[in-house]
Design a protein around this motif. Sequence first.
Motif, PDB file in Angstrom:
ATOM      1  N   ALA A 318       0.820  -1.209   0.000  1.00 20.51           N
ATOM      2  CA  ALA A 318       0.000   0.000   0.000  1.00 20.51           C
ATOM      3  C   ALA A 318       0.855   1.261   0.000  1.00 20.51           C
ATOM      4  N   GLN A 319       1.955   1.239   0.752  1.00 19.71           N
ATOM      5  CA  GLN A 319       2.843   2.405   0.799  1.00 19.71           C
ATOM      6  C   GLN A 319       3.491   2.637  -0.562  1.00 19.71           C
ATOM      7  N   ALA A 320       3.852   1.559  -1.243  1.00 18.56           N
ATOM      8  CA  ALA A 320       4.417   1.702  -2.586  1.00 18.56           C
ATOM      9  C   ALA A 320       3.415   2.370  -3.519  1.00 18.56           C
ATOM     10  N   MET A 321       2.144   2.011  -3.391  1.00 16.25           N
ATOM     11  CA  MET A 321       1.120   2.616  -4.241  1.00 16.25           C
ATOM     12  C   MET A 321       0.918   4.083  -3.890  1.00 16.25           C
ATOM     13  N   LEU A 322       0.993   4.419  -2.611  1.00 17.41           N
ATOM     14  CA  LEU A 322       0.915   5.832  -2.222  1.00 17.41           C
ATOM     15  C   LEU A 322       2.109   6.602  -2.767  1.00 17.41           C
ATOM     16  N   ASN A 323       3.268   5.958  -2.784  1.00 10.81           N
ATOM     17  CA  ASN A 323       4.489   6.596  -3.273  1.00 10.81           C
ATOM     18  C   ASN A 323       4.552   6.685  -4.795  1.00 10.81           C
ATOM     19  N   GLY A 324       3.511   6.220  -5.468  1.00  7.10           N
ATOM     20  CA  GLY A 324       3.539   6.244  -6.927  1.00  7.10           C
ATOM     21  C   GLY A 324       4.222   5.048  -7.538  1.00  7.10           C
ATOM     22  N   GLY A 325       4.248   3.911  -6.811  1.00  9.81           N
ATOM     23  CA  GLY A 325       4.763   2.675  -7.380  1.00  9.81           C
ATOM     24  C   GLY A 325       6.132   2.246  -6.921  1.00  9.81           C
ATOM     25  N   ALA A 326       6.687   2.891  -5.886  1.00  9.29           N
ATOM     26  CA  ALA A 326       8.043   2.552  -5.445  1.00  9.29           C
ATOM     27  C   ALA A 326       8.137   2.546  -3.924  1.00  9.29           C
ATOM     28  N   LEU A 327       9.080   1.768  -3.413  1.00  4.34           N
ATOM     29  CA  LEU A 327       9.350   1.714  -1.974  1.00  4.34           C
ATOM     30  C   LEU A 327      10.809   1.349  -1.767  1.00  4.34           C
ATOM     31  N   ASP A 328      11.472   2.105  -0.918  1.00  6.86           N
ATOM     32  CA  ASP A 328      12.867   1.826  -0.566  1.00  6.86           C
ATOM     33  C   ASP A 328      13.759   1.658  -1.804  1.00  6.86           C
ATOM     34  N   GLY A 329      13.547   2.503  -2.781  1.00  7.11           N
ATOM     35  CA  GLY A 329      14.387   2.477  -3.969  1.00  7.11           C
ATOM     36  C   GLY A 329      14.012   1.445  -5.009  1.00  7.11           C
ATOM     37  N   GLU A 330      12.971   0.655  -4.751  1.00  4.80           N
ATOM     38  CA  GLU A 330      12.532  -0.365  -5.704  1.00  4.80           C
ATOM     39  C   GLU A 330      11.220   0.080  -6.351  1.00  4.80           C
ATOM     40  N   ARG A 331      11.225   0.264  -7.653  1.00  8.24           N
ATOM     41  CA  ARG A 331      10.011   0.647  -8.367  1.00  8.24           C
ATOM     42  C   ARG A 331       9.401  -0.573  -9.039  1.00  8.24           C
ATOM     43  N   GLU A 401      -1.512  11.625   3.063  1.00 11.32           N
ATOM     44  CA  GLU A 401      -0.370  10.700   2.957  1.00 11.32           C
ATOM     45  C   GLU A 401      -0.403   9.659   4.071  1.00 11.32           C
ATOM     46  N   ILE A 402      -1.579   9.088   4.267  1.00 11.59           N
ATOM     47  CA  ILE A 402      -1.796   8.090   5.322  1.00 11.59           C
ATOM     48  C   ILE A 402      -2.057   6.725   4.692  1.00 11.59           C
ATOM     49  N   VAL A 403      -1.478   5.687   5.296  1.00 11.41           N
ATOM     50  CA  VAL A 403      -1.795   4.298   4.976  1.00 11.41           C
ATOM     51  C   VAL A 403      -2.236   3.613   6.261  1.00 11.41           C
ATOM     52  N   VAL A 404      -3.362   2.917   6.213  1.00 17.02           N
ATOM     53  CA  VAL A 404      -3.862   2.165   7.367  1.00 17.02           C
ATOM     54  C   VAL A 404      -4.127   0.735   6.939  1.00 17.02           C
ATOM     55  N   VAL A 405      -3.664  -0.212   7.736  1.00 13.08           N
ATOM     56  CA  VAL A 405      -3.912  -1.633   7.501  1.00 13.08           C
ATOM     57  C   VAL A 405      -4.441  -2.239   8.792  1.00 13.08           C
ATOM     58  N   ALA A 406      -5.505  -3.011   8.689  1.00  8.76           N
ATOM     59  CA  ALA A 406      -6.037  -3.736   9.844  1.00  8.76           C
ATOM     60  C   ALA A 406      -6.252  -5.193   9.450  1.00  8.76           C
ATOM     61  N   MET A 407      -5.704  -6.104  10.249  1.00 12.70           N
ATOM     62  CA  MET A 407      -5.792  -7.528   9.959  1.00 12.70           C
ATOM     63  C   MET A 407      -6.455  -8.278  11.115  1.00 12.70           C
ATOM     64  N   THR A 408      -7.445  -9.073  10.779  1.00 12.50           N
ATOM     65  CA  THR A 408      -8.110  -9.931  11.745  1.00 12.50           C
ATOM     66  C   THR A 408      -8.679 -11.113  10.965  1.00 12.50           C
ATOM     67  N   GLN A 409      -9.254 -12.107  11.641  1.00 10.70           N
ATOM     68  CA  GLN A 409      -9.769 -13.291  10.948  1.00 10.70           C
ATOM     69  C   GLN A 409     -11.119 -13.684  11.531  1.00 10.70           C
ATOM     70  N   HIS A 410     -12.190 -13.145  10.924  1.00 16.80           N
ATOM     71  CA  HIS A 410     -13.548 -13.449  11.345  1.00 16.80           C
ATOM     72  C   HIS A 410     -14.448 -13.556  10.125  1.00 16.80           C
ATOM     73  N   MET A 411     -15.410 -14.463  10.182  1.00 12.96           N
ATOM     74  CA  MET A 411     -16.459 -14.523   9.169  1.00 12.96           C
ATOM     75  C   MET A 411     -17.798 -14.696   9.879  1.00 12.96           C
ATOM     76  N   GLY A 412     -18.805 -14.020   9.373  1.00  6.30           N
ATOM     77  CA  GLY A 412     -20.123 -14.136   9.977  1.00  6.30           C
ATOM     78  C   GLY A 412     -20.199 -13.545  11.366  1.00  6.30           C
ATOM     79  N   VAL A 413     -19.319 -12.589  11.667  1.00  8.38           N
ATOM     80  CA  VAL A 413     -19.311 -11.929  12.976  1.00  8.38           C
ATOM     81  C   VAL A 413     -19.703 -10.475  12.754  1.00  8.38           C
ATOM     82  N   ARG A 414     -20.922 -10.125  13.145  1.00  7.52           N
ATOM     83  CA  ARG A 414     -21.462  -8.812  12.832  1.00  7.52           C
ATOM     84  C   ARG A 414     -20.592  -7.687  13.380  1.00  7.52           C
ATOM     85  N   ALA A 415     -19.971  -7.895  14.512  1.00  9.09           N
ATOM     86  CA  ALA A 415     -19.201  -6.827  15.166  1.00  9.09           C
ATOM     87  C   ALA A 415     -18.021  -6.355  14.329  1.00  9.09           C
TER      88      ALA A 415
END
Length: 433
Positions: A318-331, A401-415
Amino acid sequence: MKKKSLLIISLLVAMSLVSVAANAQLPIVEPEEVGFASERLSRIQDHFATRVDNGEIAGIVTLVARHGRIAHFSALGYANAEQELPMERDTIFRIYSMTKPIASTALMMLYEDGLFQMTDPLSRFIPEFANLRVLRTPTSPLDETVAMEREPTVQDVLRHTAGLSHGLGVSEYDRHFVETGIFGTETSLEEMMTALSTIPLVNQPGEMYRYSVGPDVALRLVEVIAGMPADDYLEQRMFGPLGMDDTGYWVDADGADRLAPVHWLKDGELVPLDDEYGHPQGGVLVQPWSVNSYTFDHEFKGGSFGLLSTAEDYWRFAQAMLNGGALDGERIIASRVVDYMRRNHLTDQQLATLSALGAQGFGLGFGIIEDPAAVGYVSSEGTFYWGGAAATTFWVDPVEEIVVVAMTQHMGVRATGSIRGELAALVYGALED
């Protein structure tokens, strides 16, 4: 399941944050250095620790970055609620539909090489698609079809206007979709395209937006055009250069203990989705064989879902996409191509069928926020994002210039349905400049 107290969970969070600070490879800074208030940003872990303590979610990893530097990175609660195994920052997650932006980007990396045009018919590369049939109406029986008015194009599969379906529901059409073996663990992308060619399109190509297996077609196009398996292409051209070391289609024995199970709510208790506890109602994605098929090297290398990743790895993408396709010198892709991808590609007619998502558009692999006031939570115009079936989510805000990632593992959980909005309030509420 016995639940640890909020105090114990908070201690786990504190230990996680100390460990993060020790990781010199990550650009971790004090929140104030990138315009956040520390006290306010810390409400993220307070909020979700309470939700864990209340038994609403098993656990969650959240990462917030601004200007390319990480201001918040925490692991809360449990990767496995039944065994009370704590969530870790490097826990591995099934990202399901967050595979779609990656697959779409992979194809667009070939676009900039001049190897195809957006208006090219799919049959140029997948001959079976030259004579697809279309349902007379979207609810017609499978044997009531008409001819295509035009062939679906590359742009159609990337923006979900090809007339394809996703087959994830419980209708007769969806059941037929799955019964073809289209999502089988031993079905290759080539075999998937053959199966798709036997299934009528739901509507005429270009007629409307319909969430679909388009990214699977996109990834098959990658294989055909690049002349190599999709997983090899992704590893060589994207995951390797970006340092996404934990992203792929399966984990071996050394990494299996880091793969969190998917949880569901059974009799008011969060339990693993497996053969012992069963599964919630729904389509193929909630079947135990589908959910728990990630610990061997299977043939299915999907573009719509199938990848595993960590919060850090997905931030790198996601950060590479915000940077226009590159991260840490790698495009990995040109900045102008990224700009093209994150624009709305839907016509007014197509956008009308997206009304359930509010005043938003869709680009080439991403949802696009067109009108922040109509979305229902704080955001910026031009934010691009997506989520996954197991309640993972991410967004990229080019204005702040914000990137947010949230990871969890639930299915069928309304909350879990409110996680995206809650995070938006917490993140933007902590922003000071």
